[in-house]
Design an enzyme around this catalytic site. Structure first.
Site, PDB file in Angstrom:
ATOM      1  N   HIS A   9       8.306 -39.817   3.493  1.00  0.00           N
ATOM      2  CA  HIS A   9       9.465 -39.981   2.612  1.00  0.00           C
ATOM      3  C   HIS A   9       9.984 -38.660   2.076  1.00  0.00           C
ATOM      4  O   HIS A   9      10.710 -38.631   1.082  1.00  0.00           O
ATOM      5  CB  HIS A   9       9.118 -40.925   1.455  1.00  0.00           C
ATOM      6  CG  HIS A   9       8.856 -42.327   1.906  1.00  0.00           C
ATOM      7  ND1 HIS A   9       8.141 -43.241   1.149  1.00  0.00           N
ATOM      8  CD2 HIS A   9       9.198 -42.978   3.046  1.00  0.00           C
ATOM      9  CE1 HIS A   9       8.058 -44.381   1.819  1.00  0.00           C
ATOM     10  NE2 HIS A   9       8.690 -44.244   2.965  1.00  0.00           N
TER      11      HIS A   9
ATOM     12  N   SER B  82      -9.733 -45.569  -4.873  1.00  0.00           N
ATOM     13  CA  SER B  82     -10.103 -44.586  -3.851  1.00  0.00           C
ATOM     14  C   SER B  82     -10.946 -43.444  -4.412  1.00  0.00           C
ATOM     15  O   SER B  82     -11.860 -42.942  -3.744  1.00  0.00           O
ATOM     16  CB  SER B  82      -8.849 -44.015  -3.193  1.00  0.00           C
ATOM     17  OG  SER B  82      -8.047 -43.302  -4.137  1.00  0.00           O
TER      18      SER B  82
END
Length: 342
Positions: free
Chosen positions: A157, A317
């Site tokens: 992006h 994570s």
């Protein structure tokens, strides 16, 4: 023109059970050891660096009044577009410094270590903050120069760290921030006051901050002309960061490279992403079409919940990746030392 903001389909889906930390470490370690892995990351990876994610643990936007500026609004050459650019660039002017000054967290460094060890040959990131690059270059600056890092990390992006005018002229974001400061001395003073007071605006992943609650008007913010266009005897205040806005197409070369990265790997690992944007979701679909194993490490609902082909670990994570990286790196080092003794 009607353009919708990406959302997660909220059809009835089975709840993904939480996993224990030891189980998550073992499953992710076994997955990474089973083949060359391309990693796709989302905003959740940068939360521990102080960059707020769009969505909370329930998968919904944390700012329920989230109103992004669309691509066609930002590049509109009419007075209406001029107003949109004032709003965008004032918010981004104040919101960019926290993103620029953010430091990689344990997830970034763990992935960088795995990438340096060739366990993870490539990373595709939806993030525009550049923190994967920072981590990789801090781990081994002589090997991972900026050009080499760009070859190993695909910014799906785009990036906040460059600005482009609508005629194609590009400048670094730091220099553009200086132009904005010079054109808006009042706002520069305000930004300095924020910095001196230790107040840090909470930035969205795209560097945008909400300031309407302060009663601030955008009307007196000035967006400077492109300096290169001025040299060509043309005034042009239409700029955008090299970020893919809502309603804007991903460049064809980036799209094609993202598909190649999926095709070249043995398997795909998704970290900190809800996959709400189709640009990311279609990579998962492509991996599944190619019969490649897919694992997702994320907390909360995602677009692929309920897809039986995908293993999901419902856990943050940061608390998993460091232990996984340590285990894999230690095993590789031990194997290397054993080989040298034979």
């Amino acid at each position: 023109m009607r353009i919708s903001i990406p959302t997660i389909p909220y059809a009835a889906k089975p709840t993904i059970p939480n996993v224990t930390l030891p189980e998550a470490i073992k499953r992710l370690t076994d997955f990474l050891r089973s083949g060359a892995t391309t990693v796709l990351t989302g905003a959740g990876v940068s939360v521990d660096s102080g960059i707020k994610a769009y969505r909370g643990h329930d998968g919904r936007y944390m700012n329920r009044n989230f109103q992004p500026i669309f691509y066609h609004e930002l590049i509109d050459e009419t007075e209406k577009g001029h107003s949109f650019r004032k709003r965008y660039w004032l918010r981004s002017y104040l919101g960019y410094p926290p993103v620029k000054n953010a430091t990689p967290n344990v997830s970034h460094f763990s992935l960088a270590a795995l990438q340096h060890a060739s366990v993870v040959p490539n990373i595709i990131t939806q993030n525009v903050d550049g923190l994967h690059h920072k981590a990789l270059q801090q781990i081994a600056p002589h090997k991972w120069n900026p050009a080499h890092a760009r070859d190993a990390i695909l910014e799906l992006h785009g990036t906040l760290h460059r600005v482009r005018c609508n005629k194609g002229h590009t400048i670094g974001r730091d220099l553009f921030q200086d132009f904005l400061s010079a054109a808006n001395p009042k706002w520069h003073a305000y930004a300095q006051e924020l910095m001196m007071s230790g107040t840090r605006p909470i930035s969205n992943p795209d560097g945008d901050v909400a300031i309407e609650h302060l009663g601030i008007s955008y009307n007196d913010f000035h967006v400077p002309d492109c300096p290169t266009c001025l040299l060509e005897n043309r005034r042009n205040p239409i700029h955008k960061p090299e970020v893919i806005f809502f309603g804007e197409a991903i460049p064809q070369n980036v799209k094609e490279r993202s598909f190649r990265e999926v095709e070249r790997c043995d398997q795909l690992l998704l970290i900190g992403t809800t996959l709400a944007t189709y640009s990311a979701f279609r990579l998962v679909k492509h991996a599944l079409e190619l019969k490649k194993p897919v694992m997702l490490l994320n907390i909360g609902p995602t677009r692929v919940d309920g897809m039986q082909e995908i293993q999901k670990l419902n856990i943050a994570s940061g608390i998993v990746l460091r232990e996984v990286a340590k285990e894999i790196m230690f095993a590789s080092l031990s194997l290397s030392q054993s080989g040298n003794q034979i």
